[in-house]
Design a protein around this motif. Structure first.
Motif, short mmCIF file in Angstrom:
data_model
loop_
_atom_site.label_atom_id
_atom_site.label_comp_id
_atom_site.label_asym_id
_atom_site.label_seq_id
_atom_site.Cartn_x
_atom_site.Cartn_y
_atom_site.Cartn_z
N ALA A 180 10.39 29.46 -8.86
CA ALA A 180 10.16 28.02 -8.71
C ALA A 180 10.17 27.36 -10.09
CB ALA A 180 8.81 27.80 -8.04
N PRO A 181 10.56 26.09 -10.17
CA PRO A 181 10.66 25.38 -11.45
C PRO A 181 9.40 25.48 -12.32
CG PRO A 181 11.58 24.02 -9.71
CD PRO A 181 11.00 25.24 -9.04
N ARG A 182 8.25 25.38 -11.70
CA ARG A 182 6.99 25.46 -12.45
C ARG A 182 6.87 26.83 -13.14
NH1 ARG A 182 2.17 27.47 -11.37
NH2 ARG A 182 2.96 28.20 -9.37
N MET A 183 7.28 27.87 -12.40
CA MET A 183 7.21 29.22 -12.93
C MET A 183 8.27 29.43 -14.02
SD MET A 183 5.29 31.77 -12.69
CE MET A 183 4.38 31.69 -11.14
N VAL A 184 9.44 28.82 -13.85
CA VAL A 184 10.48 28.91 -14.89
C VAL A 184 9.96 28.32 -16.20
CG1 VAL A 184 12.78 28.09 -15.58
CG2 VAL A 184 12.39 28.87 -13.23
N SER A 185 9.28 27.18 -16.13
CA SER A 185 8.73 26.56 -17.35
C SER A 185 7.68 27.45 -17.99
CB SER A 185 8.05 25.22 -17.05
OG SER A 185 8.83 24.45 -16.21
N LEU A 186 6.85 28.07 -17.14
CA LEU A 186 5.79 28.92 -17.67
C LEU A 186 6.38 30.14 -18.39
CD1 LEU A 186 2.60 29.62 -15.60
CD2 LEU A 186 3.44 31.23 -17.30
N ILE A 187 7.38 30.76 -17.76
CA ILE A 187 8.02 31.92 -18.37
C ILE A 187 8.70 31.50 -19.69
CG2 ILE A 187 9.88 33.63 -18.08
CD1 ILE A 187 7.66 34.38 -16.25
N ALA A 188 9.32 30.33 -19.68
CA ALA A 188 9.98 29.83 -20.89
C ALA A 188 8.97 29.66 -22.03
CB ALA A 188 10.68 28.51 -20.61
N GLU A 189 7.80 29.10 -21.71
CA GLU A 189 6.76 28.93 -22.74
C GLU A 189 6.32 30.27 -23.30
OE1 GLU A 189 3.40 26.70 -21.24
OE2 GLU A 189 4.75 25.11 -20.55
N VAL A 190 6.19 31.25 -22.41
CA VAL A 190 5.72 32.56 -22.86
C VAL A 190 6.79 33.23 -23.74
CG1 VAL A 190 5.10 34.87 -22.12
CG2 VAL A 190 4.10 32.91 -20.99
N ILE A 191 8.06 33.05 -23.40
CA ILE A 191 9.13 33.63 -24.23
C ILE A 191 9.06 33.03 -25.63
CG2 ILE A 191 11.64 33.75 -24.55
CD1 ILE A 191 11.84 33.88 -21.44
N THR A 192 8.84 31.72 -25.71
CA THR A 192 8.71 31.06 -27.01
C THR A 192 7.53 31.63 -27.79
OG1 THR A 192 9.68 29.04 -26.13
CG2 THR A 192 8.39 28.82 -28.14
N GLU A 193 6.42 31.86 -27.10
CA GLU A 193 5.23 32.39 -27.75
C GLU A 193 5.44 33.84 -28.24
OE1 GLU A 193 2.61 31.22 -28.97
OE2 GLU A 193 1.49 33.08 -29.33
N ILE A 194 6.09 34.64 -27.40
CA ILE A 194 6.37 36.03 -27.78
C ILE A 194 7.24 36.04 -29.04
CG2 ILE A 194 7.71 38.10 -27.11
CD1 ILE A 194 6.83 37.44 -24.17
N ASN A 195 8.23 35.16 -29.08
CA ASN A 195 9.11 35.04 -30.24
C ASN A 195 8.32 34.58 -31.47
OD1 ASN A 195 11.20 32.73 -31.64
ND2 ASN A 195 11.82 34.88 -31.55
N ARG A 196 7.39 33.64 -31.27
CA ARG A 196 6.57 33.14 -32.36
C ARG A 196 5.72 34.26 -32.96
NH1 ARG A 196 2.17 31.28 -33.88
NH2 ARG A 196 1.12 32.01 -32.00
N GLN A 197 5.39 35.26 -32.12
CA GLN A 197 4.60 36.41 -32.58
C GLN A 197 5.47 37.43 -33.31
OE1 GLN A 197 2.42 37.90 -29.17
NE2 GLN A 197 1.23 36.01 -28.93
N GLY A 198 6.77 37.14 -33.48
CA GLY A 198 7.61 37.99 -34.32
C GLY A 198 8.60 38.88 -33.60
N VAL A 199 8.76 38.69 -32.29
CA VAL A 199 9.69 39.53 -31.53
C VAL A 199 11.02 38.77 -31.36
CG1 VAL A 199 10.07 40.74 -29.33
CG2 VAL A 199 7.75 40.54 -30.28
N GLY A 200 12.12 39.41 -31.72
CA GLY A 200 13.44 38.83 -31.47
C GLY A 200 13.75 38.89 -29.99
N VAL A 201 14.48 37.91 -29.49
CA VAL A 201 14.77 37.87 -28.06
C VAL A 201 16.26 37.65 -27.83
CG1 VAL A 201 14.35 36.65 -25.87
CG2 VAL A 201 12.47 36.95 -27.52
N LEU A 202 16.85 38.54 -27.03
CA LEU A 202 18.22 38.32 -26.53
C LEU A 202 18.08 38.03 -25.05
CD1 LEU A 202 21.26 38.23 -27.08
CD2 LEU A 202 21.34 40.69 -26.66
N LEU A 203 18.40 36.77 -24.70
CA LEU A 203 18.12 36.25 -23.37
C LEU A 203 19.42 36.01 -22.61
CD1 LEU A 203 16.23 34.69 -21.32
CD2 LEU A 203 16.62 32.68 -22.74
N VAL A 204 19.57 36.69 -21.50
CA VAL A 204 20.74 36.51 -20.64
C VAL A 204 20.33 35.59 -19.50
CG1 VAL A 204 21.98 37.73 -18.82
CG2 VAL A 204 22.05 38.59 -21.15
N GLU A 205 21.10 34.54 -19.28
CA GLU A 205 20.71 33.56 -18.25
C GLU A 205 21.92 32.92 -17.60
OE1 GLU A 205 18.47 32.17 -16.48
OE2 GLU A 205 16.63 33.00 -17.28
#
Ligand code: ATP
Length: 249
Positions: A180-205
Motif C-alpha cells: 500500500a502507498p503508506r507502506m511504500v513511503s515508510l519503506i522508502a524512509e527506512v531505506i534512506t535511514e539505513i543509507n544514512r547509517q553508512g550502508v550502500g544500497v543498490l535498489l531494483v524497482e
C-alpha cells in the motif's frame, strides 16, 4: 572509473542456459554512501543483475559469463553467496521471502548465520537493537510467527534480516512491490535511514517514482542493456523516463 566505488560492475554478461542473455555488457557503479537505482520493465534483467552480485545466480540456473564484479578491492565474479556475504553484500530477494513458520526473532537470528569474527554475540545484540529501532513493529511482534505479519511487515522483516548480517552493500529487489502507498513511503524512509547509517544500497524497482526520489544515481535497463544512466534527478526530468517509467503523458 571512480576509485571510491563500493560496487563496480564492468561489462557484465548473464545468461540462463544457451539462449537467454538476460544481462548484456552492463557497467554500473555504486559509490560509497550512495543509493543507486536500477529501473526497467518486467524481464529487463534487474533481478539477474542482483543475483550475479550476491552469488545466487547458479541457484537459478544462470551464470556470469562475461565481465567483472568488485566490491572495493574484493573480486566477486563467479564467487558463491558466502563469499558475497563475507564481502558485506547482502540481498533482500523479491517477494519478501520470510520463514513463515518461524517467529520474527527467529527470522532475524537466521540473518546472522554467516556472521564471522570476534565479538559475535555483542554484534548480534547491536544489530538487533538497530533493526528494532528502524522497525519498532518488529520489536512488538518479535514472538509472533512471521506468516501472520502483513505484507508490509514481512518486507520490513526481510530487510531487517538482511541488516542482521552487517551489510556494507544492501541489494534490494522490488521492496515496494504489492505494498500500500503508506507502506511504500515508510519503506522508502527506512531505506534512506539505513543509507544514512553508512550502508550502500543498490535498489531494483519497477516503481520508478519512488526509486528516483530515493536514489542519487539511476540506470534504466532495457532487454538486458543499460539504456539510460545518470543522476536520478536528471533522469526523472527526461521525456523518455517520464513517459515510459513515470506514467506521464
Ligand atoms: P522482473 O521484475 O520480472 O523480475 P527483471 O527485470 O528482474 O524482471 P529478470 O528476472 O532478471 O528481469 O529476467 C531477465 C531475463 O532472464 C528474462 O528474459 C527472464 O525470462 C530470464 N530469466 C530470469 N530468470 C530465469 C531463470 N531462472 N531461468 C531462465 N530464464 C530466466
Amino acid at each position: 572509473g571512480d576509485d571510491s566505488a563500493l560496487l563496480r560492475l564492468r561489462d557484465l554478461d548473464v545468461t540462463y542456459g544457451r539462449a537467454v542473455r538476460a544481462v548484456r555488457a552492463v557497467s554500473i557503479e555504486v559509490p560509497h554512501g550512495a543509493v543507486v537505482a536500477v529501473l526497467g520493465a518486467n524481464g529487463a534483467g534487474k533481478t539477474s543483475l542482483l543475483r550475479a552480485v550476491s552469488g545466487t545466480l547458479p541457484l537459478h540456473g544462470g551464470t556470469v559469463d562475461g565481465g567483472r564484479i568488485t566490491v572495493e578491492e574484493t573480486a566477486l565474479t563467479g564467487r558463491d553467496p558466502a563469499a558475497a556475504v563475507r564481502a558485506g553484500v547482502v540481498q533482500v530477494p523479491e517477494g519478501r521471502r520470510v520463514f513463515a513458520g518461524l517467529t520474527v526473532a527467529e527470522n532475524l537470528r537466521a540473518g546472522t548465520l554467516g556472521l564471522r569474527g570476534s565479538g559475535r554475540a555483542a554484534r548480534i545484540s547491536t544489530a538487533l537493537d538497530r533493526v528494532f529501532a528502524l522497525f519498532p513493529v518488529l520489536a512488538d511482534r518479535r514472538g509472533q510467527r512471521a506468516g501472520l505479519l502483513s505484507g508490509g511487515e514481512q518486507q520490513m522483516l526481510a530487510i531487517g534480516r538482511a541488516l542482521m548480517a552487517e551489510p556494507r552493500l544492501l541489494l534490494l529487489d522490488e521492496p515496494s512491490l504489492g505494498l500500500a502507498p503508506r507502506m511504500v513511503s515508510l519503506i522508502a524512509e527506512v531505506i534512506t535511514e539505513i543509507n544514512r547509517q553508512g550502508v550502500g544500497v543498490l535498489l531494483v524497482e519497477q516503481n520508478a517514482a519512488t526509486a528516483l526520489r530515493l536514489a542519487r544515481h539511476a540506470y534504466v535497463l532495457d532487454v538486458g542493456r543499460v539504456r539510460l544512466a545518470g543522476p536520478a534527478a536528471r533522469l526523472a526530468a527526461t521525456d523518455e523516463v517520464r513517459r515510459l517509467y513515470l506514467g506521464e503523458a
